[in-house]
Design an enzyme around this catalytic site. Structure first.
Site, short mmCIF file in Angstrom:
data_model
loop_
_atom_site.label_atom_id
_atom_site.label_comp_id
_atom_site.label_asym_id
_atom_site.label_seq_id
_atom_site.Cartn_x
_atom_site.Cartn_y
_atom_site.Cartn_z
N GLU A 11 0.81 -1.22 0.00
CA GLU A 11 0.00 0.00 0.00
C GLU A 11 0.84 1.27 0.00
O GLU A 11 0.32 2.36 -0.26
CB GLU A 11 -0.93 0.00 1.23
CG GLU A 11 -1.96 -1.12 1.18
CD GLU A 11 -2.67 -1.36 2.50
OE1 GLU A 11 -3.84 -1.73 2.49
OE2 GLU A 11 -2.02 -1.20 3.57
N GLY A 77 -12.29 -4.68 2.43
CA GLY A 77 -13.35 -5.58 1.96
C GLY A 77 -14.63 -4.77 1.80
O GLY A 77 -14.88 -3.85 2.58
N ILE A 152 -12.31 -9.98 7.74
CA ILE A 152 -13.71 -10.40 7.61
C ILE A 152 -13.85 -11.27 6.36
O ILE A 152 -13.55 -10.83 5.24
CB ILE A 152 -14.65 -9.18 7.54
CG1 ILE A 152 -14.44 -8.25 8.75
CG2 ILE A 152 -16.11 -9.64 7.45
CD1 ILE A 152 -14.63 -8.90 10.11
N MET A 172 -8.67 -2.87 8.81
CA MET A 172 -8.13 -3.20 10.13
C MET A 172 -7.34 -2.06 10.81
O MET A 172 -6.71 -2.31 11.84
CB MET A 172 -7.26 -4.46 10.02
CG MET A 172 -8.04 -5.66 9.49
SD MET A 172 -7.07 -7.15 9.26
CE MET A 172 -6.70 -7.59 10.94
N GLU A 173 -7.38 -0.86 10.24
CA GLU A 173 -6.58 0.24 10.81
C GLU A 173 -7.28 1.60 10.89
O GLU A 173 -6.96 2.41 11.78
CB GLU A 173 -5.27 0.44 10.00
CG GLU A 173 -4.32 -0.73 10.00
CD GLU A 173 -4.68 -1.79 8.96
OE1 GLU A 173 -5.42 -1.45 8.01
OE2 GLU A 173 -4.25 -2.94 9.12
N ASP A 196 -11.69 -7.17 -1.95
CA ASP A 196 -12.41 -8.44 -1.76
C ASP A 196 -13.82 -8.19 -1.25
O ASP A 196 -14.18 -7.08 -0.87
CB ASP A 196 -11.65 -9.34 -0.78
CG ASP A 196 -11.49 -8.69 0.57
OD1 ASP A 196 -10.46 -8.04 0.81
OD2 ASP A 196 -12.44 -8.78 1.39
N1 ADE Z 1 -8.65 -5.54 4.24
C1 ADE Z 1 -8.93 -5.95 2.98
N2 ADE Z 1 -9.94 -6.83 2.99
C2 ADE Z 1 -10.32 -6.99 4.27
C3 ADE Z 1 -11.28 -7.80 4.92
N3 ADE Z 1 -12.08 -8.62 4.23
N4 ADE Z 1 -11.37 -7.71 6.27
C4 ADE Z 1 -10.57 -6.89 6.97
N5 ADE Z 1 -9.62 -6.14 6.40
C5 ADE Z 1 -9.49 -6.17 5.07
#
Ligand code: ADE
Length: 229
Positions: A11, A77, A152, A172-173, A196
């Site tokens: 990133e 996600g 997730i 996550m951040e 995703d």
């Molecule tokens: N970063 C990218 N995809 C993610 C997901 N599915 N869950 C948490 N962090 C992510």
């Protein structure tokens, strides 16, 4: 000075590679690279994955570089049918979906002490990011982004987060950086390209599309620096 934090090298590496006049220092194992990107003074760091690494990085960046705006960039996600792989979530606000003192009578997500669930991103940056996504030929959705120390990858988890917090993407951040920025009075913004579906397909989607999504965020961020910063 604009501060830019990404969790992973995928990133941030392209941003750091494009910078000139760089100097760097390492604090608590994280390297902070200061220099010029698209004509603007920036500091870029790769925090590591998860809320603790992100918080440490944000606090260090604020104390050492006093950025006027802290940007968290990267991948996420999707939590909405309006966002597919390669589209961009622009956070209007951030929430920590795994913060839970509900057995004590609090709403899930509440950060005790400061009494907040949602942390609002800088409005001008949100608008500018959307304009930049459009100029790059992409699609953006503005909404709440959920962060937690969990990848997730199930329809049940995904549904639970969306129903509780009305969110458009998960990562996550971002909310940890937002929390730290808030307690320091530093404006912040979060820009995340979708890698995703955050459901049963996420295990396959993520490794396939993470590079493409990260490159999209980098292109949008560079345009932002060039045209709006
Ligand atoms: N970063 C990218 N995809 C993610 C997901 N599915 N869950 C948490 N962090 C992510």
């Amino acid at each position: 000075m604009i501060g830019i934090i990404g969790a992973m090298q995928s990133e941030t590496a392209a941003l750091i590679a494009a910078m000139t006049d760089t100097t760097s220092e390492t604090v608590s194992g994280v390297t902070y690279t200061k220099g010029i990107l698209e004509g603007k003074e920036v500091v870029v760091a790769t925090s590591g994955i998860g809320k603790v690494f992100a918080a440490v990085c944000a606090q260090t960046m604020i104390l050492c570089y006093a950025p006027s705006l802290l940007i968290n960039t990267g991948v996420a996600g999707t939590l909405t049918t309006a966002l597919s792989v390669g589209d961009v979530a622009v956070a209007s606000s951030l929430v920590q979906h795994d913060m839970d003192t509900s057995p004590l009578g609090d709403p899930v997500g509440l950060v005790s002490g400061i009494n907040k669930i949602y942390f609002d991103a800088d409005g001008r940056a949100v608008e500018a990011f959307c304009a930049c996504v459009q100029a790059e030929g992409g699609k953006s959705v503005v909404g709440t982004v959920a962060s937690g120390d969990q990848f997730i990858a199930s329809p049940e988890k995904k549904k639970a987060i969306v129903e509780r917090f009305c969110t458009v993407a998960c990562e996550m951040e971002g909310a940890a950086i937002a929390h730290v920025a808030f307690i320091n009075g530093t404006p912040f913004a979060v820009l995340r390209a979708i890698s995703d579906s955050a459901d049963g397909e996420a295990r396959v989607d993520y490794p396939t599309f993470v590079k493409l999504a990260a490159a999209r965020s980098v292109a949008v961020l560079r345009r932002y620096l060039r045209e709006f910063a």
